[in-house]
Design a protein around this motif. Sequence first.
Motif, short mmCIF file in Angstrom:
data_model
loop_
_atom_site.label_atom_id
_atom_site.label_comp_id
_atom_site.label_asym_id
_atom_site.label_seq_id
_atom_site.Cartn_x
_atom_site.Cartn_y
_atom_site.Cartn_z
N GLY A 1 -11.12 5.70 40.48
CA GLY A 1 -11.87 6.95 40.47
C GLY A 1 -10.95 8.09 40.14
O GLY A 1 -9.74 7.95 40.10
N GLY A 2 -11.54 9.19 39.87
CA GLY A 2 -10.74 10.36 39.55
C GLY A 2 -11.60 11.60 39.45
O GLY A 2 -12.82 11.55 39.57
N GLY B 1 -15.58 10.89 38.94
CA GLY B 1 -16.13 9.63 38.48
C GLY B 1 -15.46 8.47 39.19
O GLY B 1 -14.39 8.61 39.78
N GLY B 2 -16.08 7.34 39.10
CA GLY B 2 -15.52 6.14 39.71
C GLY B 2 -16.19 4.92 39.12
O GLY B 2 -17.23 5.00 38.49
N GLY B 3 -15.57 3.79 39.32
CA GLY B 3 -16.17 2.58 38.78
C GLY B 3 -15.49 1.33 39.29
O GLY B 3 -14.41 1.39 39.88
N THR B 4 -16.16 0.22 39.07
CA THR B 4 -15.61 -1.08 39.42
C THR B 4 -15.87 -2.03 38.27
O THR B 4 -16.77 -1.83 37.46
CB THR B 4 -16.26 -1.65 40.70
OG1 THR B 4 -17.65 -1.82 40.47
CG2 THR B 4 -16.03 -0.74 41.89
N GLU B 5 -15.08 -3.06 38.20
CA GLU B 5 -15.29 -4.10 37.20
C GLU B 5 -16.13 -5.20 37.83
O GLU B 5 -15.99 -5.50 39.02
CB GLU B 5 -13.96 -4.67 36.72
CG GLU B 5 -13.14 -3.67 35.93
CD GLU B 5 -11.85 -4.30 35.42
OE1 GLU B 5 -11.76 -5.53 35.34
OE2 GLU B 5 -10.94 -3.53 35.11
#
Length: 86
Positions: free
Chosen positions: A34-35, A19-23
């Motif tokens: 991410g991880g 998974g990964g993401g940004t604000e």
Amino acid sequence: MRLGGKEIVPVALVSFGFGGGTEGGDPEAAGSGGGGGGFVFPLGVYVQNDGGRLVFRPNPLSVTACLVPLVCAVGFALRGALRARG
């Protein structure tokens, strides 16, 4: 795979995810990350017997790990039935 002169085929349950993401907001000030992770649960092996056929041999630890929750559920159900009866 050959082991000890016999053909074996390992069997396992494998699961993984990433998974990964940004604000949102300013792209230069935003955090991101991410991880990922996973596990492998060995179920057993198929072993070639003396007749040349493959036979499944379960992993005793995996069988025990699967039976523990089942035995607990049966125990709780039995306890509840006995309390309701008495």
